[in-house]
Design a protein around this motif. Structure first.
Motif, PDB file in Angstrom:
ATOM      1  N   UNK A 154       0.841  -1.197   0.000  1.00  0.00           N
ATOM      2  CA  UNK A 154       0.000   0.000   0.000  1.00  0.00           C
ATOM      3  C   UNK A 154       0.871   1.240   0.000  1.00  0.00           C
ATOM      4  N   UNK A 155       0.522   2.189  -0.869  1.00  0.00           N
ATOM      5  CA  UNK A 155       1.342   3.384  -0.843  1.00  0.00           C
ATOM      6  C   UNK A 155       0.593   4.666  -1.151  1.00  0.00           C
ATOM      7  N   UNK A 156      -0.688   4.625  -1.452  1.00  0.00           N
ATOM      8  CA  UNK A 156      -1.327   5.918  -1.666  1.00  0.00           C
ATOM      9  C   UNK A 156      -2.711   5.987  -1.030  1.00  0.00           C
ATOM     10  N   UNK A 157      -3.249   7.181  -1.088  1.00  0.00           N
ATOM     11  CA  UNK A 157      -4.407   7.519  -0.285  1.00  0.00           C
ATOM     12  C   UNK A 157      -5.600   6.595  -0.511  1.00  0.00           C
ATOM     13  N   UNK A 158      -5.778   6.131  -1.755  1.00  0.00           N
ATOM     14  CA  UNK A 158      -6.947   5.306  -2.006  1.00  0.00           C
ATOM     15  C   UNK A 158      -6.890   4.006  -1.208  1.00  0.00           C
ATOM     16  N   UNK A 159      -5.777   3.301  -1.362  1.00  0.00           N
ATOM     17  CA  UNK A 159      -5.683   2.021  -0.657  1.00  0.00           C
ATOM     18  C   UNK A 159      -5.603   2.235   0.850  1.00  0.00           C
ATOM     19  N   UNK A 160      -4.991   3.357   1.250  1.00  0.00           N
ATOM     20  CA  UNK A 160      -4.881   3.639   2.679  1.00  0.00           C
ATOM     21  C   UNK A 160      -6.266   3.838   3.298  1.00  0.00           C
ATOM     22  N   UNK A 161      -7.091   4.611   2.601  1.00  0.00           N
ATOM     23  CA  UNK A 161      -8.430   4.872   3.132  1.00  0.00           C
ATOM     24  C   UNK A 161      -9.316   3.633   3.004  1.00  0.00           C
ATOM     25  N   UNK A 162      -9.160   2.948   1.889  1.00  0.00           N
ATOM     26  CA  UNK A 162      -9.889   1.697   1.678  1.00  0.00           C
ATOM     27  C   UNK A 162      -9.578   0.736   2.823  1.00  0.00           C
ATOM     28  N   UNK A 163      -8.286   0.703   3.207  1.00  0.00           N
ATOM     29  CA  UNK A 163      -7.880  -0.174   4.301  1.00  0.00           C
ATOM     30  C   UNK A 163      -8.507   0.281   5.620  1.00  0.00           C
ATOM     31  N   UNK A 164      -8.453   1.604   5.874  1.00  0.00           N
ATOM     32  CA  UNK A 164      -8.966   2.112   7.152  1.00  0.00           C
ATOM     33  C   UNK A 164     -10.424   1.728   7.357  1.00  0.00           C
ATOM     34  N   UNK A 165     -11.154   1.544   6.272  1.00  0.00           N
ATOM     35  CA  UNK A 165     -12.549   1.138   6.397  1.00  0.00           C
ATOM     36  C   UNK A 165     -12.687  -0.349   6.706  1.00  0.00           C
ATOM     37  N   UNK A 166     -11.738  -1.147   6.264  1.00  0.00           N
ATOM     38  CA  UNK A 166     -11.873  -2.602   6.347  1.00  0.00           C
ATOM     39  C   UNK A 166     -11.188  -3.212   7.563  1.00  0.00           C
ATOM     40  N   UNK A 167     -10.057  -2.614   7.948  1.00  0.00           N
ATOM     41  CA  UNK A 167      -9.191  -3.293   8.908  1.00  0.00           C
ATOM     42  C   UNK A 167      -8.957  -2.411  10.132  1.00  0.00           C
ATOM     43  N   UNK A 168      -8.351  -3.005  11.162  1.00  0.00           N
ATOM     44  CA  UNK A 168      -7.907  -2.255  12.338  1.00  0.00           C
ATOM     45  C   UNK A 168      -6.429  -2.515  12.552  1.00  0.00           C
TER      46      UNK A 168
END
Lengths: 520, 538, 317, 304
Positions: free
Chosen positions: A64-78
């Protein structure tokens, strides 16, 4: 740390008072009313349009290296720990953590948390998740974080991490977006899983296009994840993002083109959120190469351009001047009392003369891949430097391949840093001699010595002094021009509710707009 | 001729636009045509005959306008009538047969579709009836397979048949008047006879009036009741056919009549080594042999005419001699020595020896080069002339072809007339100082008076410069005037060859005879007689 | 007819050769690109160690000819491989995008082809009239603005007023009607971009023929100007018209990346740019081949249609 | 109402410029060419006038422009008022100055690119038509293959490989354009090489280079010139599209294509600033094509 919410037409003070009054009266909020202080409401489909995302994005957290995947992750994972909006470290999947010596760290793992699949989250999952970033075969971007880690093991409900040297800030590292806790089997996580313990469950995902997620009905945090559904779209074109927001097709966009901010505000369909943090734009110079090996040349360049002009024109005021300091006002040990550098051609000339030069000709390589507006910033610097007898030739290079061909290859180029929550991490990553990302190849003996000492220093005052001295060194002897701290600028539809404090740690409320924000 | 008048044209003026100026093409011509009468319009190119013919339909080509006079067709004033009314007349009461049927039939549609278009659109008859009618007219035009030929596309039908199909199409609405615009000019002589006969018969059968436009006196003599002679948009004279042929009043008419009188003096029999010998040559494209084992010689100071109809292989023979088409078998000797088969392998001097003049001067001269370069280039290349010497030579050559050097040396081909262009082609050939000049139909695109000038020039140059000519032509009149020897070709084979006088006097082969007898003569009864001699009207 | 089959067979073989050459050119070009997939995936935060590990995992350490050979043998067996970045089969990755691209291309073609033919025919019919000059000037103007600019202006007038959406969000559940509605603006943008070319060529092809003797013949048969143009000129002008239409259709399939970006349309162009940026060579190759195949096929279809509509080629003597 | 008004003003300007330039050219032209100009359509006269103005502005840019090309003169986005008659751009540079220098850079680059593409493309195309056989086959198949790769993506690839200096930009766009020119030159030449005068020149023993240069090229000029006009304009669009994808001309060089791109977001808010460079491109495109149409019409000799 400041948090600027800039609603259209209403002063911030008036807004706060008004909202507080309504809250106190216990009235039902009228539709469309400002809701900064109101209780978060559940429901709604939150549509996000981001200027990131590519068809090659993957689920593998190490990549992961940019805002899309980072935010996508923040919604899915802890994660094990979370940086709260005020910058403090708070528990997430780890209920607490402790270390006696800074070498052995124990994380007490929360119980009763389940993955979307229904599987219960265990300390084994945590160990497997951390191990994904360790070892020779690991392809994770945060592998260096784990280089000092000698052992990770399960001890009951705890996970014990052992380091090879003391590090007072180690728990902070565990908040990094690369290191989510994912379900494991046989001691390994499946890096391509969409599963997680987060507030939303993936319904569909097309990399580079869009993702649809529905609220996790069993989410363990009761006061988070307010939306029924989240739709994340990749909208690379800045104008298209603006249009999408203005026509009501999305509720949040990032990277608002500074030129359009005032125009967008005047439309009245949305409000700008501008968060100042530690993120900063930099122009590293190769300290090994002439003429940058002479600190007088570096100082001459540092005085030869107008920092405020860059803030005004490149950031449209959404940022602040930096005194060549990678440590931002949001950091704990920020050194605010250093002598400020202003545009001073005479001083620049003086330093040139000290270096035995009358004029100076350098080439600055820039692409907007380094940061949005990098090329323009370089042009502005070049314009102003002329008065000091310095010719800066701006070499616009392709965005494509920038980090490969230009960054750390060309002697003078543009770059950016997202800012780090702790000073040590920032310095170790980019300023320690021999560090992999020491982009200026700066090597200062005193600085290197202080860095190691400060890391294990437990006395706060002494530590502060050490960090202040280090900032002084970087600012006046360092080989990196840091003209400004850039705000995170985003725009939301008027009916989006946000907490009063928005995290400056990363963009989009530390990526956590997805679980912290709501519809009013 | 006290029949009812069908068409009256009075003081007709037509202007054409060139650049931004209008100039007169037809300068006040009167014309009267009775029902069932055939009027021949004759004149050289630029006489305004086609323009006049089209004006009889109330039609002016793009870039032309009718600027004066009246056109009265059966009581309708075609100049003032609305366009819709004129359109209703065209094809229905006045029809048109164009010079080249191959170009004037739409290549995208079947013949019968184009036949039916007029009658159906004009509401004369239904499609079914029109189709049946087409078959009937095709039969009357003596087209082979009249039931099926209509269902072919134009390119599948030969030129002579197309011309007849076009006449049938013109007849489709049973018009009162048909304009024939040089309907047989593009055809071979043997085909021409059939078409002429068919046209004459059908016009007579339906009693249709016609205006027959041509530059060929012998042809018009067979077709017309009356002849009108035009010159540069003006009427020269008009009279009934027999009177006109027997006793033309005007000088110009007489000069037209006299064109065919040029004949060069008989040369001494050939001797010595031929300049070029064609020995047992077989050649062709792909798998097809166009030439089959042909042989003939060309001697210095002599003209060999190669005669044949289209497709006989006469131009292919020229391509073999120039080396453009290496023969499959056989060889070409020049001065007794074999020439390399391909021009690419020939030396510069061998190339110089053999020059060519083309039929279409328009495509044979690079339109973007000035005469100085067009003529000067061979002299510069082959003879190494430069500067002053080259300039002098170019002027000398221009003088030789009877063009004023000062006036013409810096002109472009487009600034010359057709005859002048052909002269430049000759000068270019001469500039190389060749031994042999191949003339490929060099006169067939020219008016007869101009043709005669070219032939005379060639004749003079031959005796002055010791040239040998290979003269390719389908026009027997030209052969009669300029050849010393004749080679008759048919379908790639040399049918007969020999001295001109022998051959014309005693043709040994049937085909030669057919060719010779098909050349129209200026006798109004020639066609009738010939058809009778060949066995009735069929 | 056998001639046509022979031509098709010959052209298909040539097309395969073209595809082969293209795959070589593209592979060579991507090899020359600085950086590689591993570098792009890890971005700024890459270190030599992690790069080496990722390269090993992705098989980027083989020499270039070996990788090309592996790719080629895979393709020859009908296997385009997996995207190195996402490890998904390329057929899956490209399939949906291809459908979207074709949908947009056909949509734009359905708008632009009839429009440009109509305008072209009318301009030829009323040549040198006000209509002719105005449509010509408008066509020229529409092609002289950059595509994204045209798109922004359309968004300004048609999306900000709420008539059409400013972006296209297509999911598997989107109905055909919704697709038509949502993709209207991108299709309209493309229509404006390609109409000028087709219209001008149609007009030129027809006018070119108006000097033909058979056109004069038709007029002398008393046919109306409209019938002259439609029945006598158009059938003979079909070959150049078909060719220019094919060329523009190929453009609509292969050249619309900018419009895709502006309208957030998930088509192949954007995917290819992504893949180039990320050095995902297998994906680049697959899309390049799709584009090239579209170009080759459209040209082939154009030639076949030109042949079929030309009696001289269809009905030999 | 304002649209109607500007339309009327625009048309008025068009007629005024067209009329006066036709009169001027008619007056200046040598006697034998006078009829050409008296007869030319207004559109062509307008086109010539516009092109002349552009060329003038381009050559005299440093003299006309009120400020330096990259000079930051004030705040960003200043309104249209003296001394910044067209306001300032996002870095506070004078818009009018940028437009004027843009004429010089953009037109210069477009011209160089197109000229290069035409030299290479037409020589190869004519050569292929002249030689026929395997030369033609190999060249044409190769060009076919290149044309089958979408132009924009191909340029993107090449520019990424070779960098984006002005020189590489010219070379890359020229290379892509040359394939289109090749196709045209080849097909036009195929019609010419069958002419008798080419046969005559071959039989004379002329070399290939002279055949191309003196015999074929002059006769293929008309369609090539027409194509030149279109291609010339497409270069601006190509630069603009490349700049959309993050490649393009290096700053602080002013170039219309990139200027359109830089300011394009503003159009979203109905701001007309981006219309200036876009309009400059459009006006030149239309002008060039008016002239080209006229030339083609004259060359075809078709009387309509």
């Amino acid at each position: 740390m400041t948090n600027l919410i800039l609603p259209r037409g209403i002063s911030r003070r008036g807004l706060l008072q008004g909202a507080a009054a309504i809250g106190a009266a216990g009235l039902i909020l009228p539709a469309g009313a400002r809701s900064a202080m109101a209780q978060a409401k559940k429901g709604g489909v939150f549509r996000i349009g981001l200027g990131h995302g590519s068809s090659t994005d993957s689920y593998d957290p190490g990549l992961w290296e940019q805002l899309y995947v980072q935010t996508f992750a923040a919604a899915r994972v802890n994660y094990l720990v979370e940086i709260a909006a005020d910058g403090t470290l708070v528990p997430e999947l780890a209920e607490s953590w402790s270390s006696a010596d800074g070498i052995t760290w124990a994380f007490a793992i929360r119980q009763g948390v389940t993955f979307h699949s229904g599987k219960t989250m265990t300390p084994d999952d945590v160990v497997a998740s951390l191990n994904h970033h360790r070892g020779d075969a690991s392809t994770s971007a945060v592998k260096p974080f784990f280089d000092p880690v000698t052992d990770i093991k399960v001890d009951g409900q705890n996970v014990i991490v052992t380091l090879n040297a003391p590090n007072a800030d180690f728990p902070y590292l565990m908040s990094d977006y690369h290191i989510p806790v994912l379900p494991s089997a046989d001691g390994k996580i499946d890096p391509n899983t969409s599963d997680g313990t987060g507030g939303y469950i993936v319904e569909s995902y097309e990399p580079g296009v869009q993702a649809t997620m529905n609220r996790n009905p069993n989410y363990w945090k009761a006061d988070r994840a307010h939306f029924d559904q989240i739709i994340m779209l990749t909208i690379l074109d800045p104008a298209a993002r603006l249009n999408a927001l203005m026509t009501g097709e999305v509720d949040l966009i990032d990277q608002v083109d500074p030129a359009s901010i005032s125009l967008l505000e005047s439309r009245g369909v949305s409000r700008i959120i501008s968060v100042s943090g530690n993120a900063h734009y930099v122009f590293p110079m190769d300290a090994r190469a002439a003429p940058f090996n002479d600190n007088n040349v570096r100082l001459a360049l540092k005085y030869a351009f107008d920092r405020q002009e860059l803030v005004d024109k490149i950031l449209a005021g959404h940022g602040s001047v930096s005194n060549d300091n990678p440590i931002g006002p949001a950091n704990r040990y920020f050194h605010a009392e250093m002598e400020a550098k202003t545009y001073d051609p005479d001083k620049a000339k003086f330093h040139l003369k000290e270096a035995g030069l009358d004029t100076l000709e350098v080439t600055l390589s820039a692409a907007n891949a380094a940061f949005s507006g990098a090329v323009d910033a370089a042009v502005l610097m070049s314009e102003k430097a002329a008065a000091a007898g310095i010719t800066i030739t701006v070499d616009r290079v392709p965005d494509d391949g920038y980090w490969d061909n230009v960054w750390m290859k060309k002697p003078f180029c543009a770059s950016y840093w997202g800012g780090r929550p702790v000073e040590d991490q920032m310095f170790t990553t980019a300023y320690a001699a021999g560090a992999a990302w020491n982009e200026s190849f700066w090597d200062n003996a005193r600085f290197n010595e202080l860095l190691v000492a400060a890391r294990s220093e437990l006395d706060d005052t002494k530590r502060r002094e050490m960090y202040h001295e280090m900032q002084q060194l970087v600012s006046f002897e360092g080989s990196t021009i840091i003209p400004m701290y850039n705000n995170y600028v985003m725009a939301v539809a008027n009916n989006v509710g946000t907490p009063e404090k928005i995290s400056a740690n990363w963009n989009l409320d530390g990526f956590r707009c997805v679980e912290r924000w709501w519809f009013a | 001729m006290d029949k009812q008048v069908l068409l009256t044209i009075k003081g007709l003026q037509i202007e054409g636009r060139s650049g931004d100026a209008w100039h007169k093409i037809v300068k006040g011509v009167d014309l009267t045509l009775h029902k069932g009468e055939v009027l021949g319009l004759i004149g050289e190119s630029g006489a305004g005959k086609s323009t006049l013919g089209l004006a009889a339909m109330g039609f002016a080509r793009d870039g032309c306008r009718i600027s004066g006079g009246t056109i009265d067709f059966d009581g309708i004033n075609l100049r003032t009538a609305p366009e819709a009314d004129r359109r209703a007349l065209r094809g229905k009461r006045i029809a048109y047969v164009a010079q080249s049927a191959a170009a004037s039939f739409n290549p995208a549609h079947k013949l019968i579709d184009q036949y039916c278009e007029g009658p159906v659109i004009h509401g004369v008859m239904s499609r079914e009836k029109a189709e049946a009618d087409a078959v009937e007219l095709y039969r009357r035009m003596r087209l082979p397979n009249p039931e099926e030929i209509g269902f072919r596309y134009p390119h599948q039908v030969s030129g002579g048949q197309l011309q007849r199909a076009m006449t049938a199409m013109a007849m489709a609405c049973r018009p009162d008047l048909i304009i024939f615009d040089e309907p047989t000019t593009a055809l071979d002589v043997t085909t021409q006879i059939e078409v002429l006969a068919a046209i004459r018969d059908i016009v007579r059968q339906f009693g249709t009036a016609a205006i027959y436009i041509t530059h060929d006196l012998a042809v018009v003599a067979q077709m017309a009741d009356r002849i009108k002679v035009l010159l540069r948009g003006d009427e020269v004279e008009e009279a009934d056919t027999r009177t006109m042929l027997a006793a033309p009043r005007e000088d110009y008419t007489r000069s037209l009549w006299a064109v065919r009188s040029f004949a060069r003096a008989e040369q001494a029999p050939a001797s010595g080594t031929p300049v070029v010998s064609v020995r047992n040559v077989t050649a062709g494209y792909g798998a097809v042999d166009i030439l089959k084992d042909i042989s003939f010689d060309i001697h210095a100071r002599r003209t060999v005419a190669v005669v044949g109809e289209s497709g006989s292989g006469k131009s292919t023979a020229a391509r073999v001699i120039t080396g453009l088409l290496p023969p499959r078998r056989g060889e070409i000797l020049m001065g007794g020595k074999p020439l390399p088969a391909s021009f690419k392998a020939r030396s510069r001097d061998e190339l110089r020896q053999c020059q060519m003049i083309y039929q279409m001067a328009d495509t044979a001269l690079n339109p973007k080069l000035r005469l100085r370069e067009l003529i000067g280039r061979p002299a510069e290349m082959y003879l190494g002339l430069k500067g002053r010497a080259l300039e002098d030579r170019i002027r000398e050559l221009l003088a030789l072809i009877e063009l004023e050097p000062d006036k013409y040396i810096d002109r472009l081909p487009s600034e010359l007339s057709g005859g002048q262009k052909q002269r430049i082609g000759i000068a270019r050939a001469l500039a190389a100082e060749p031994a042999l000049i191949i003339c490929d139909e060099v006169t067939s695109a020219l008016d007869q008076i101009v043709q005669e000038g070219i032939l005379k020039l060639l004749d003079r140059l031959q005796s002055e410069l010791n040239l040998a000519y290979m003269f390719i032509t389908h026009d027997l009149a030209t052969v009669k005037s300029i050849a010393d020897e004749v080679v008759v070709m048919q379908q790639g084979v040399v049918v007969e060859r020999g001295p001109k006088s022998d051959l014309f006097a005693n043709p040994r082969e049937d085909y030669t005879n057919l060719l010779l007898s098909s050349v129209p003569e200026m006798d109004p009864d020639w066609l009738t007689r010939l058809l009778a001699a060949r066995g009735g009207n069929a | 007819m056998t001639d046509i089959w022979r031509m098709i067979a010959r052209r298909l073989l040539l097309g395969l050769l073209t595809l082969f050459v293209i795959s070589l050119v593209i592979f060579g070009a991507t090899e020359l690109l600085p950086g590689d997939l591993a570098r792009e995936l890890l971005g700024q935060s890459a270190t030599e160690e992690t790069l080496a590990a990722l390269r090993e995992q992705l098989g980027l350490n083989d020499p270039a000819p070996v990788r090309y050979w592996n790719w080629l043998t895979g393709v020859l067996q009908g296997d385009f491989g997996v995207s190195m970045a996402t490890q998904k089969p390329i057929s899956e990755l490209v399939g949906a995008r291809l459908g979207n691209t074709l949908f947009l291309a056909l949509y734009a073609a359905a708008l632009s082809v009839p429009l440009s033919l109509l305008l072209g025919v009318l301009a030829a019919l009323w040549r040198n009239s006000i209509f002719d000059r105005a449509s010509n000037a408008m066509a020229l103007t529409s092609i002289s603005f950059p595509e994204f600019f045209v798109a922004y202006i359309l968004v300004l007038f048609l999306a900000q007023t709420g008539i059409f959406p400013s972006m296209v969000r297509i999911t598997a559940a989107t109905t055909f009607g919704d697709r038509i509605y949502m993709a209207f603006l991108p299709a309209l943008t493309l229509t404006l971009v390609v109409t000028a070319h087709m219209m001008r060529m149609t007009r030129a092809a027809i006018i070119n023929l108006l000097a033909s003797p058979y056109i004069e013949m038709a007029r002398l048969k008393g046919m109306s100007p409209l019938r002259v143009v439609l029945r006598h000129a158009v059938p003979n002008a079909l070959a150049p018209i078909i060719n220019v239409v094919a060329l523009n259709l190929a453009y609509l399939i292969t050249g619309v990346v900018v419009v895709e970006v502006v309208f957030v349309y998930p088509g192949l162009g954007q995917l290819m740019v992504d893949a180039v940026t990320n050095r995902d060579i297998a994906v680049v190759q697959a899309i390049a081949l799709i584009f090239a195949a579209a170009y080759v096929l459209l040209n082939l279809i154009a030639d076949v249609l030109s042949t079929i509509t030309n009696p001289r080629l269809m009905h030999r003597r | 109402m304002t649209m109607l008004l500007s339309l009327i003003i625009g048309l008025g300007l068009f007629f005024a410029i067209g009329w006066s330039s036709r009169l001027a050219m008619h007056a200046v032209a040598p006697a034998q060419h006078k009829p050409i100009y008296r007869d030319m359509p207004l559109t062509a006269a307008f086109g010539i006038a516009v092109i002349l103005i552009y060329v003038l502005v381009a050559t005299l840019a440093p003299l006309i422009a009120p400020f330096g090309e990259g000079e930051v003169v004030g705040d960003q986005y200043l309104p249209w008022a003296a001394p910044y008659h067209l306001g300032t751009d996002k870095l506070g540079r004078d818009m009018l100055t940028r437009l004027i220098y843009g004429a010089r850079n953009t037109v210069g680059i477009a011209f160089a690119t197109t000229a290069l593409a035409f030299v290479v493309g037409s020589i190869l195309g004519i050569w292929a038509a002249l030689q026929g056989g395997w030369v033609d086959q190999v060249l044409s198949r190769f060009v076919d293959a290149l044309m089958a790769i979408p132009a924009l993506i191909f340029s993107l690839l090449l520019l990424t490989i070779f960098g984006t200096s002005v020189l590489t930009l010219i070379l890359v766009i020229a290379a892509v354009d040359a394939t289109r020119v090749y196709r045209l030159a080849r097909s036009v030449s195929q019609g010419i090489v069958v002419m008798d005068y080419i046969e005559a020149a071959r039989l004379r023993g002329e070399g290939t280079w002279r055949l191309i240069r003196r015999e074929i090229l002059p006769n293929a000029m008309a369609p090539l010139v027409a194509e030149f006009g279109l291609r010339f304009c497409f270069v601006f669009l190509a630069i603009s599209a490349l700049s959309f994808l993050g490649l393009g001309i290096k700053p602080p060089t002013a170039d219309w294509g990139s200027m359109v791109r830089e300011n394009a977001t503003l159009i979203t808010f109905g701001d007309i600033t981006p219309l200036l460079p876009a309009g400059a491109i459009a006006l030149l495109t239309v002008a060039v094509n008016f002239v080209v149409d006229w030339q083609l019409h004259r060359a075809s000799g078709l009387k309509e």
